[in-house]
Scaffold this active site. Structure first.
Site, short mmCIF file in Angstrom:
data_model
loop_
_atom_site.label_atom_id
_atom_site.label_comp_id
_atom_site.label_asym_id
_atom_site.label_seq_id
_atom_site.Cartn_x
_atom_site.Cartn_y
_atom_site.Cartn_z
N LYS A 1 37.03 46.85 44.44
CA LYS A 1 37.68 45.58 44.79
C LYS A 1 36.97 45.00 46.00
O LYS A 1 36.40 45.74 46.80
CB LYS A 1 39.16 45.84 45.14
CG LYS A 1 40.03 44.61 45.04
CD LYS A 1 40.30 44.29 43.58
CE LYS A 1 41.44 43.33 43.39
NZ LYS A 1 42.05 43.53 42.06
N ASP B 1 40.14 37.16 41.60
CA ASP B 1 41.43 37.75 42.00
C ASP B 1 42.13 36.65 42.78
O ASP B 1 41.77 35.47 42.66
CB ASP B 1 41.18 39.02 42.84
CG ASP B 1 42.41 39.91 42.94
OD1 ASP B 1 42.70 40.64 41.98
OD2 ASP B 1 43.11 39.86 43.98
N1 GLU Z 1 41.43 40.98 39.62
C1 GLU Z 1 41.91 41.41 38.34
C2 GLU Z 1 42.71 42.69 38.49
O1 GLU Z 1 43.27 42.96 39.52
C3 GLU Z 1 40.82 41.51 37.30
C4 GLU Z 1 39.68 42.40 37.63
C5 GLU Z 1 38.51 42.27 36.67
O2 GLU Z 1 38.61 41.56 35.70
O3 GLU Z 1 37.49 42.94 36.94
O4 GLU Z 1 42.90 43.43 37.56
#
Ligand code: GLU
Length: 426
Positions: free
Chosen positions: A115, A155
């Protein structure tokens, strides 16, 4: 248990990373993991911090701080979004990275967990400043990301537009277009059909699955949704199309309640790109976000930020079922209270996994330069989400576990298996 490492000591409560560790410990206890494996899973593999300059519209230069935490890549390249928010901290990004590892394993897509986040209020930047910041941050990440290494996505506070800038910047540095470097892009530049709606659609599938098993009809089900961004607004709209009555919605500034049901299609059509509800729905009462959590409804869907169901309000949650569309909306203490009160909680790592599932499909399409129709994406998403739900449910039923513990046991177990099969080298 192993002694806590002061460098990993979480800040004051509620710390998302402390919650993530507590959830991991519960799964590790159930699986009987030894101390060595626990330590491997507790600590992120890599943490990256950058303090970087961005030129503002008035010619001044401001320094921003950003993070990328790569938790585990035993099952495949690191994967996870980048958020722009004022509350971003290393503690939060660590938690979110760990949750991505379990999430990808639960839906069984071949990714690890990561992340990123930048401490910024994107609403206070012009388009040009946002572009400068996005391009500079992805340049800072260049040494540690790549289409087969670590693949960012949107996100909170980021979107397809930001992904297009990031893809372009990375591609310029490499001398050719590299669409698979990020997912969640606009479809015109290698994004997938259905990716925008994917997390909200996955929330619909998770809600359908829990409702079916409880014998709750979706028709007329009273649902409250906190957050009206990409996840909350789509989930609310799809649930209402499926027959549910959306009795409350909110954005960052507060919400609206109408026990007869809100016209969410109209609200979604008028909402700003940043998930702000523009015009008050006629006949609805104004409520705060705290009041929404305690509203009289059957299902509650927190779809905004973490730590909104706390030990201080869990006693007053009236919903029978909580479907976590946000990451980490419920603290472990609040969850204990909810479970004691007979509430059912569908955890984030399962309920909101639709986004990364379609990110996986986008990545595959980019690598093959072969793009799919939306119904193909949605059918695959439905299959993957429902299978994951069934596996978690089965684990919960046979072992007498909460859905959170069952989901984490499924996810952690798959990661452990990959680590063991690969071994330690050198
Ligand atoms: N930010 C989204 C999550 O928390 C998607 C992450 C992604 O698609 O890599 O799952």
């Amino acid at each position: 248990m192993t002694s806590p490492d002061p460098a990993l000591a979480p800040p004051a409560e509620p710390s998302p990373y402390a919650s993530a560790l507590e959830q991991l410990d519960a799964a590790a206890d159930i699986l009987g993991l030894d101390d060595g494996m626990r330590e491997t899973l507790r600590r992120p593999r890599r943490e990256f911090t950058a303090h970087f300059p961005v030129e503002m519209d008035d010619g001044s230069v401001r320094t921003f701080s950003g993070y990328r935490v790569q938790h585990n890549d035993a099952r495949g390249p690191y994967k996870g979004g980048i958020r722009y928010a004022t509350g971003v901290s290393l503690d939060e990004v660590r938690a979110l990275a760990m949750w991505m590892t379990w999430k990808c394993a639960i839906v069984n897509v071949p990714f690890g967990g990561a992340k990123g986040g930048v401490l910024v209020d994107p609403d206070r930047l012009s388009d040009c400043e946002l572009e400068n910041l996005s391009r500079r941050f992805i340049s800072e990440l260049e040494p540690i990301i790549g289409p087969d290494r670590d693949i960012p996505a949107p996100d909170m506070g980021t979107n397809a537009r930001v992904m297009a800038w990031m893809m372009d910047t990375y591609s310029m540095g490499h001398g050719h277009t590299v669409p698979a470097i990020v997912t969640g892009k606009p479809v015109e530049v290698g994004g997938s059909q259905g990716r925008y709606e994917a997390t909200g659609r996955g929330v619909l599938f998770a809600t359908e699955e829990i409702a079916r098993r409880r014998g709750d009809a979706l028709e007329g089900l009273r649902v409250a949704v906190q957050g009206f961004g990409q996840v909350g607004s789509v989930a609310a709209r799809l649930l209402s199309e499926a027959g549910a009555r959306i009795v409350a919605v909110s954005d960052a500034g507060g919400g609206y309640h109408d026990s007869h049901g809100l016209d969410v299609a109209a609200l979604a059509a008028r909402a700003s790109e940043r998930g702000r509800i523009q015009d008050p729905p006629p006949g609805a009462d104004r409520i705060s976000n705290a009041e929404l959590i305690e509203i009289d409804c059957d299902y509650l869907i927190p779809a905004a930020i973490e730590s909104v169901i706390l030990d201080s309000n869990a006693e007053r949650v009236r919903a029978d079922v909580i479907v976590e569309a946000a990451n980490g909306p419920t603290t472990p203490e609040a969850e204990r209270i909810l479970l004691e009160r007979g509430r059912v909680l569908v955890p984030d790592v399962l309920a909101n996994a639709g986004g990364v599932t379609v990110s996986y499909m986008e990545w595959v399409q980019d690598l093959q330069s072969f793009f799919w129709e939306e119904d193909q994406v949605n059918r695959r998403l439905s299959r993957i989400m429902r299978k994951a739900f069934a596996e978690v449910w089965e684990r919960a039923e046979t072992r007498g576990l909460s859905l959170r513990d069952a989901a984490n046991v499924v996810g952690v177990d798959r990661v452990v298996r990959a680590i063991e099969l690969r071994g330690i080298f050198p």
